[in-house]
Design a protein around this motif. Structure first.
Motif, PDB file in Angstrom:
ATOM      1  N   ALA A  88       2.412  -1.226  -2.408  1.00 40.91           N
ATOM      2  CA  ALA A  88       1.203  -1.790  -3.011  1.00 40.91           C
ATOM      3  C   ALA A  88       0.298  -2.347  -1.928  1.00 40.91           C
ATOM      4  N   ILE A  89      -1.000  -2.285  -2.200  1.00 41.51           N
ATOM      5  CA  ILE A  89      -1.986  -2.899  -1.320  1.00 41.51           C
ATOM      6  C   ILE A  89      -2.985  -3.676  -2.173  1.00 41.51           C
ATOM      7  N   THR A  90      -3.631  -4.615  -1.537  1.00 41.12           N
ATOM      8  CA  THR A  90      -4.751  -5.311  -2.140  1.00 41.12           C
ATOM      9  C   THR A  90      -5.796  -5.521  -1.051  1.00 41.12           C
ATOM     10  N   LYS A  91      -7.038  -5.420  -1.440  1.00 40.19           N
ATOM     11  CA  LYS A  91      -8.137  -5.654  -0.505  1.00 40.19           C
ATOM     12  C   LYS A  91      -8.318  -7.160  -0.376  1.00 40.19           C
ATOM     13  N   LEU A  92      -8.534  -7.648   0.810  1.00 39.38           N
ATOM     14  CA  LEU A  92      -8.557  -9.081   1.066  1.00 39.38           C
ATOM     15  C   LEU A  92      -9.558  -9.815   0.167  1.00 39.38           C
ATOM     16  N   GLU A  93     -10.731  -9.237  -0.025  1.00 38.16           N
ATOM     17  CA  GLU A  93     -11.717  -9.949  -0.840  1.00 38.16           C
ATOM     18  C   GLU A  93     -11.558  -9.674  -2.337  1.00 38.16           C
ATOM     19  N   ARG A  94     -10.583  -8.866  -2.716  1.00 42.58           N
ATOM     20  CA  ARG A  94     -10.301  -8.590  -4.143  1.00 42.58           C
ATOM     21  C   ARG A  94      -8.803  -8.695  -4.402  1.00 42.58           C
ATOM     22  N   THR A  95      -8.223  -9.841  -4.158  1.00 42.99           N
ATOM     23  CA  THR A  95      -6.780 -10.000  -4.291  1.00 42.99           C
ATOM     24  C   THR A  95      -6.313  -9.918  -5.739  1.00 42.99           C
ATOM     25  N   ASP A  96      -7.249  -9.949  -6.694  1.00 39.96           N
ATOM     26  CA  ASP A  96      -6.879  -9.828  -8.099  1.00 39.96           C
ATOM     27  C   ASP A  96      -6.606  -8.378  -8.499  1.00 39.96           C
ATOM     28  N   VAL A  97      -6.990  -7.428  -7.641  1.00 44.80           N
ATOM     29  CA  VAL A  97      -6.797  -6.002  -7.925  1.00 44.80           C
ATOM     30  C   VAL A  97      -5.703  -5.466  -7.009  1.00 44.80           C
ATOM     31  N   ILE A  98      -4.706  -4.825  -7.607  1.00 42.04           N
ATOM     32  CA  ILE A  98      -3.594  -4.262  -6.841  1.00 42.04           C
ATOM     33  C   ILE A  98      -3.591  -2.754  -7.013  1.00 42.04           C
ATOM     34  N   TRP A  99      -3.397  -2.046  -5.887  1.00 42.66           N
ATOM     35  CA  TRP A  99      -3.320  -0.591  -5.907  1.00 42.66           C
ATOM     36  C   TRP A  99      -1.901  -0.161  -5.550  1.00 42.66           C
ATOM     37  N   LYS A 100      -1.404   0.762  -6.308  1.00 45.48           N
ATOM     38  CA  LYS A 100      -0.073   1.328  -6.064  1.00 45.48           C
ATOM     39  C   LYS A 100      -0.218   2.529  -5.143  1.00 45.48           C
ATOM     40  N   LEU A 101       0.688   2.633  -4.189  1.00 45.67           N
ATOM     41  CA  LEU A 101       0.719   3.767  -3.270  1.00 45.67           C
ATOM     42  C   LEU A 101       1.912   4.644  -3.637  1.00 45.67           C
ATOM     43  N   PRO A 102       1.739   5.955  -3.642  1.00 50.53           N
ATOM     44  CA  PRO A 102       2.845   6.844  -4.009  1.00 50.53           C
ATOM     45  C   PRO A 102       3.958   6.853  -2.958  1.00 50.53           C
ATOM     46  N   GLU A 103       5.082   7.382  -3.359  1.00 56.02           N
ATOM     47  CA  GLU A 103       6.278   7.396  -2.523  1.00 56.02           C
ATOM     48  C   GLU A 103       6.045   8.078  -1.178  1.00 56.02           C
ATOM     49  N   HIS A 104       5.342   9.217  -1.184  1.00 52.11           N
ATOM     50  CA  HIS A 104       5.133   9.928   0.080  1.00 52.11           C
ATOM     51  C   HIS A 104       4.277   9.099   1.044  1.00 52.11           C
ATOM     52  N   THR A 105       3.380   8.302   0.502  1.00 56.31           N
ATOM     53  CA  THR A 105       2.565   7.428   1.353  1.00 56.31           C
ATOM     54  C   THR A 105       3.432   6.319   1.944  1.00 56.31           C
ATOM     55  N   THR A 106       4.322   5.757   1.129  1.00 54.55           N
ATOM     56  CA  THR A 106       5.259   4.751   1.632  1.00 54.55           C
ATOM     57  C   THR A 106       6.060   5.314   2.802  1.00 54.55           C
ATOM     58  N   ASN A 107       6.579   6.517   2.623  1.00 56.53           N
ATOM     59  CA  ASN A 107       7.386   7.145   3.674  1.00 56.53           C
ATOM     60  C   ASN A 107       6.600   7.314   4.967  1.00 56.53           C
ATOM     61  N   ARG A 108       5.351   7.747   4.852  1.00 57.48           N
ATOM     62  CA  ARG A 108       4.518   7.931   6.055  1.00 57.48           C
ATOM     63  C   ARG A 108       4.226   6.592   6.727  1.00 57.48           C
ATOM     64  N   LEU A 109       3.966   5.556   5.920  1.00 59.01           N
ATOM     65  CA  LEU A 109       3.703   4.231   6.479  1.00 59.01           C
ATOM     66  C   LEU A 109       4.946   3.663   7.165  1.00 59.01           C
ATOM     67  N   ILE A 110       6.115   3.854   6.560  1.00 55.44           N
ATOM     68  CA  ILE A 110       7.362   3.395   7.176  1.00 55.44           C
ATOM     69  C   ILE A 110       7.530   4.052   8.546  1.00 55.44           C
ATOM     70  N   ASP A 111       7.260   5.353   8.609  1.00 56.25           N
ATOM     71  CA  ASP A 111       7.388   6.078   9.873  1.00 56.25           C
ATOM     72  C   ASP A 111       6.415   5.555  10.926  1.00 56.25           C
ATOM     73  N   ILE A 112       5.152   5.437  10.559  1.00 61.44           N
ATOM     74  CA  ILE A 112       4.136   5.063  11.551  1.00 61.44           C
ATOM     75  C   ILE A 112       4.273   3.603  11.989  1.00 61.44           C
ATOM     76  N   LEU A 113       4.730   2.750  11.073  1.00 61.73           N
ATOM     77  CA  LEU A 113       4.888   1.339  11.419  1.00 61.73           C
ATOM     78  C   LEU A 113       6.223   1.054  12.099  1.00 61.73           C
ATOM     79  N   GLY A 114       7.117   2.033  12.105  1.00 64.08           N
ATOM     80  CA  GLY A 114       8.402   1.866  12.763  1.00 64.08           C
ATOM     81  C   GLY A 114       9.306   0.875  12.049  1.00 64.08           C
ATOM     82  N   VAL A 115       9.187   0.822  10.736  1.00 63.09           N
ATOM     83  CA  VAL A 115       9.969  -0.127   9.948  1.00 63.09           C
ATOM     84  C   VAL A 115      11.356   0.439   9.674  1.00 63.09           C
ATOM     85  N   ASN A 116      12.359  -0.395   9.812  1.00 68.06           N
ATOM     86  CA  ASN A 116      13.719   0.047   9.513  1.00 68.06           C
ATOM     87  C   ASN A 116      14.458  -0.980   8.672  1.00 68.06           C
TER      88      ASN A 116
END
Length: 145
Positions: A108-136
């Motif tokens: 999930a993400i939220t824009k800093l000036e619109r914290t009342d609105v939450i956007w869901k990111l799909p699974e494949h996007t999560t996987n790509r973000l995990i890879d690029i951020l080096g999260v384990n």
């Protein structure tokens, strides 16, 4: 040889609709991304830990925004994992906070000036973000299917 050329021509016709316009990719509006570990919801941590300038890496964040889907009726109680500062051509900047999901799960993400609105990111996007951020590790956010 002639048979191979005809075969290649037929494949080209079939796949033409899926052709990626490389010039369009090079025109990506996002120029670079800065990432900080989030300390508090609604406030950007100025201590940047990662910066991405290469188009292939910046594109992951641009695709993150394009793949997001606004969701209603959800409130996230935990602090975000990351603060994202997205820099665009022309000097514009947007700040987002990211709750990074587990592999093969939404985030999930939220824009800093619109914290009342939450956007869901799909699974494949999560996987790509995990890879690029080096999260384990396994962050806390989890959506029910």
């Amino acid at each position: 040889m002639d048979k191979w050329i005809r075969w290649a021509g037929e494949i080209r016709k079939i796949t033409m609709a899926y052709k990626i316009d490389t010039e369009e990719l090079e025109r990506e509006e996002m120029e670079h991304v800065m990432v900080a570990e989030s300390t508090e919801r609604g406030i950007v941590n100025p201590e940047v830990k990662l910066e991405f300038h290469e188009l292939s890496r910046v594109r992951v964040f641009a695709e993150m925004l394009r793949s997001s889907e606004e969701i209603e009726g959800i409130e996230i109680e935990v602090a975000p994992d990351f603060d994202l500062m997205l820099h665009y051509k022309g000097g514009e900047q947007e700040c987002y906070q990211l709750w990074l999901g587990q592999p093969n799960r939404p985030s999930a993400i939220t824009k800093l000036e619109r914290t009342d609105v939450i956007w869901k990111l799909p699974e494949h996007t999560t996987n790509r973000l995990i890879d690029i951020l080096g999260v384990n590790y396994s962050p806390l956010i989890c959506f029910a299917n």
